[in-house]
Design a protein around this motif. Structure first.
Motif, PDB file in Angstrom:
ATOM      1  N   ASP A   1      40.850 -15.179   1.979  1.00  0.00           N
ATOM      2  CA  ASP A   1      40.588 -16.451   2.648  1.00  0.00           C
ATOM      3  C   ASP A   1      41.281 -17.646   2.024  1.00  0.00           C
ATOM      4  OD1 ASP A   1      39.027 -15.126   4.375  1.00  0.00           O
ATOM      5  OD2 ASP A   1      37.137 -15.521   3.318  1.00  0.00           O
ATOM      6  N   PHE A   2      42.048 -17.406   0.978  1.00  0.00           N
ATOM      7  CA  PHE A   2      42.550 -18.574   0.251  1.00  0.00           C
ATOM      8  C   PHE A   2      44.021 -18.824   0.532  1.00  0.00           C
ATOM      9  CE2 PHE A   2      39.373 -16.232  -2.212  1.00  0.00           C
ATOM     10  CZ  PHE A   2      38.316 -17.113  -2.051  1.00  0.00           C
ATOM     11  N   GLU A   3      44.480 -19.967   0.060  1.00  0.00           N
ATOM     12  CA  GLU A   3      45.881 -20.306   0.185  1.00  0.00           C
ATOM     13  C   GLU A   3      46.693 -19.402  -0.749  1.00  0.00           C
ATOM     14  OE1 GLU A   3      48.209 -24.433  -0.243  1.00  0.00           O
ATOM     15  OE2 GLU A   3      46.077 -24.589   0.252  1.00  0.00           O
ATOM     16  N   SER A   4      47.927 -19.078  -0.377  1.00  0.00           N
ATOM     17  CA  SER A   4      48.756 -18.218  -1.229  1.00  0.00           C
ATOM     18  C   SER A   4      49.321 -18.984  -2.421  1.00  0.00           C
ATOM     19  CB  SER A   4      49.932 -17.661  -0.423  1.00  0.00           C
ATOM     20  OG  SER A   4      49.449 -16.976   0.698  1.00  0.00           O
ATOM     21  N   TRP A   5      49.622 -18.252  -3.473  1.00  0.00           N
ATOM     22  CA  TRP A   5      50.378 -18.778  -4.624  1.00  0.00           C
ATOM     23  C   TRP A   5      49.730 -19.987  -5.277  1.00  0.00           C
ATOM     24  CZ3 TRP A   5      53.443 -15.029  -5.739  1.00  0.00           C
ATOM     25  CH2 TRP A   5      54.144 -14.357  -4.742  1.00  0.00           C
ATOM     26  N   LEU A   6      48.413 -20.043  -5.316  1.00  0.00           N
ATOM     27  CA  LEU A   6      47.752 -21.141  -6.016  1.00  0.00           C
ATOM     28  C   LEU A   6      47.810 -20.880  -7.511  1.00  0.00           C
ATOM     29  CD1 LEU A   6      44.538 -21.827  -3.893  1.00  0.00           C
ATOM     30  CD2 LEU A   6      46.594 -23.232  -4.074  1.00  0.00           C
TER      31      LEU A   6
ATOM     32  N   THR B   1      45.896 -17.471  -7.181  1.00  0.00           N
ATOM     33  CA  THR B   1      45.848 -16.536  -6.056  1.00  0.00           C
ATOM     34  C   THR B   1      47.222 -15.893  -5.901  1.00  0.00           C
ATOM     35  OG1 THR B   1      46.501 -18.220  -4.461  1.00  0.00           O
ATOM     36  CG2 THR B   1      44.138 -17.912  -4.820  1.00  0.00           C
TER      37      THR B   1
ATOM     38  N   SER C   1      50.143 -13.631  -3.257  1.00  0.00           N
ATOM     39  CA  SER C   1      50.868 -13.944  -2.025  1.00  0.00           C
ATOM     40  C   SER C   1      50.011 -13.708  -0.783  1.00  0.00           C
ATOM     41  CB  SER C   1      52.131 -13.085  -1.948  1.00  0.00           C
ATOM     42  OG  SER C   1      51.765 -11.733  -1.786  1.00  0.00           O
TER      43      SER C   1
ATOM     44  N   GLY D   1      46.875 -14.503  -0.680  1.00  0.00           N
ATOM     45  CA  GLY D   1      45.746 -15.417  -0.732  1.00  0.00           C
ATOM     46  C   GLY D   1      44.503 -14.749  -1.289  1.00  0.00           C
TER      47      GLY D   1
END
Lengths: 328, 285
Positions: free
Chosen positions: B46-51, B61, B63, B65
């Motif tokens: 559920d998350f943004e990629s590459w955090l 995170t 790729s 997410g």
């Protein structure tokens, strides 16, 4: 300083027996695990045409259910250098695909083995001569650390640092994109430049066991009775250390060197994937992805044959280093 | 002076043993309570990629997410189980084969060791690849079995050579004269004396098992449904984590294997020191 014929014959016979064991395993394992996946060597769906499939089935004796007959056919084909047809690279024979990839793997494996062996030797000797110093402790700690992480992880870290961050070395591949347009010297330079990082990664990954083995051997040799005798005879410290200690520590390490070669090749398989290096490891990886069974089996055999050959060479060199092995 | 020396010798190895046990206990807890410890559910994308790492995502995170820290926690389970169980299988076979082949010097045991010497030359990794790629499916069990059943060769060899030298000692003769059966001589007399060498081998085969699992997963022939330290690295590599400078996806799984193996090395070295202290310093490895 020569090889006893009896010793040479024994080593060659041993290499031949190992080769036979590898061939039998390669023949038997797939048949034992998954019913008769030998059929896959000639699977119709994989080869597209029923005629080709039938011809290959016949070559490998698959029309006959007898294992012995199949084995005989398998050996006959092997003797002709026929390892089947690669599914994915159809209609290229497996042997051709493999021979194309082999030099890349041999290059980085042999060079990195030599580098890590000599470096491990120097570091191990220094550690054993001055145990408990900071140098020795750091070398030991680093060795244990390296032995506790995957080979390919070291490769990834080095790419991240020296390929991506510092941009000193290419991040992968065996030669530059414009390889074909380069002069002969340029080609050589391109290959060497691309080989540095994978070779260094492999050398670092295999360095640890060399350090530990040599340090251990030398520490033990230094406590032997003949060291006390050498001292009593009044030999110089230098002569005692190198001609009596190191010389004897080196001998068992040479045998260890041969055993680690298999390890390094295993590590090279994953290392090549990390570097997209076009050797046997990369080939095996793609073969697994494509379910290219003839190629997987061929790669196994090729790896086994290379290692057996290098081992045999090492065995035949051994008497020149330690003449006593001729006698055993 | 004399008393302090005895004290330090009495304590020798205890610190290492304790530290090693704590490390392994830590991994055991993570293995058992993975779903409670991981901040996010398995395969939560559920998350943004590459955090990059932050309070919400300790290790950033990837790729897809996914939270890398949660993946690492779940990955511990696979790597821990494979390491411990495959290591145990290897040890049991290695000890069994090594001791019997060293004790009974008949042609059978010689032939067996000849076979071991042959197979030792062939890289185990290549053999595992063949087996794993032909098996219809690679679950956790088959991964453990493939690694556990193929890694005992070197151990059997080293245990055998130690057994051969133990067999020459006086105590074995004495036990025989006293009327002990072969099996009890092996189990009650020889085996306790092999303890240091078995332990040293146990440490190294367990380490090897964890690394072998990582290697197989990296090649894409581990258990596809399970996360392990190896699969995390495989995904990181396949998704060009290097290009995104996503060190938080690359560095932790490797450090996890290092810490796990370090725990084993500590326990191994620590109990060897205890063993030497209890038996007198004469015992040399």
């Amino acid at each position: 300083m020569r090889i006893e014929p009896a010793y040479a014959v024994r080593r060659v016979a041993f290499a031949a027996a190992t080769l036979l064991a590898a061939i039998i395993m390669n023949f038997l394992l797939p048949r034992l695990i998954a019913g008769n996946p030998a059929e896959m060597i000639a699977s119709q769906t994989a080869l597209g045409s029923a005629e080709v499939a039938d011809a290959i089935k016949k070559q490998f004796g698959l029309e006959n259910d007898s294992l012995l007959y199949q084995f005989k056919q398998y050996i006959v084909q092997l003797a002709h250098g026929n390892l089947g047809i690669s599914y994915f690279n159809y209609p290229t024979p497996v042997a051709g695909v493999l021979l194309h990839a082999l030099p890349w793997t041999l290059g980085i494996v042999l060079v990195s083995t030599l580098v890590s062996y000599s470096a491990g030797w120097l570091i191990g000797i220094r550690g054993a001569l001055k145990p408990g110093t900071w140098f020795d402790n750091v070398a030991l700690a680093v060795s244990f650390f390296i032995n506790s992480v995957p080979y390919f992880w070291i490769g990834i870290l080095l790419i991240l640092l020296f390929g991506y961050k510092l941009d000193w070395f290419p991040m992968g591949q065996a030669f530059a994109v414009d390889y074909d347009t380069l002069s002969a010297a340029g080609k050589l330079r391109s290959i060497a430049y691309h080989a540095i990082l994978p070779t260094v990664s492999l050398a670092i990954a295999s360095l640890a066991s060399h350090i530990l083995v040599l340090r251990n051997n030398l520490s033990r040799a230094l406590t032997e009775d003949y060291m006390v005798l050498a001292r009593a005879k009044g030999l110089s410290a230098r002569r005692r250390t190198y001609q009596y200690g190191v010389r004897n520590a080196f001998l068992p390490a040479f045998t260890g060197f041969m055993l680690t070669l298999g390890h390094v090749v295993g590590g090279a398989i994953t290392m090549e994937i990390v570097f997209s290096y076009p050797g046997i490891g990369m080939l095996t990886y793609n073969a697994i992805l494509n379910h290219d069974y003839p190629l997987i089996q061929g790669a196994f055999l090729m790896i086994a044959v290379s290692i057996i050959t290098v081992n045999l060479l090492a065995d035949l060199i051994y008497p020149f280093i330690d003449p006593r092995v001729n006698l055993s | 002076m004399a008393t302090t020396r005895t004290d330090s010798r009495q304590r020798s190895g205890r610190g290492k043993l304790l530290a090693g046990t704590l490390i392994l206990a830590f991994f055991a807890v993570v293995t058992l309570a993975a779903s409670q410890l991981a901040p996010y559910p398995k395969n939560d994308i559920d998350f943004e990629s590459w955090l990059a790492p932050s309070g919400a995502h300790l290790l950033g995170t990837d790729s897809y997410g996914q939270d890398v820290f949660s993946q690492l926690v779940y990955g511990t389970r696979t790597s821990f189980l494979v390491g411990i169980l495959a290591g145990l299988i290897t040890t049991v076979i290695g000890v069994l084969v090594g001791v019997t082949a060293g004790f009974y010097r008949r042609w059978v045991s010689d032939a067996l060791m000849f076979l071991v010497d042959l197979l030792l030359i062939i890289p185990i990794m290549a053999l595992m690849i063949i087996l794993a790629s032909y098996l219809p499916s690679m679950g956790l069990t088959s991964t453990i079995l493939v690694i556990g059943l193929l890694s005992w060769l070197y151990m059997a060899r080293s245990i055998r050579s130690q057994t051969l030298s133990e067999r020459q000692r006086g105590y074995v003769e004495a036990a025989r004269v006293a009327g002990m059966s072969n099996v009890s001589v092996m189990l009650r007399e020889i085996l306790p004396n092999l303890y240091p060498i078995i332990l040293a081998n146990l440490v190294s085969v367990t380490t090897q098992a964890v690394l072998a699992e990582a290697g197989l997963s990296f090649l894409g022939i581990g258990d596809p449904k399970n996360v392990s330290w190896g699969t995390i690295l495989a995904l990181a590599h396949a998704n060009n984590a290097i290009m995104y400078d996503a060190w938080w996806w690359i560095v932790p799984p490797g450090l996890a294997t290092a810490l796990f193996c370090f725990g084993f090395i500590l326990i191994g070295n620590g109990s060897l020191e205890r063993y030497r202290y209890k038996r007198g310093a004469a015992q040399q490895l």
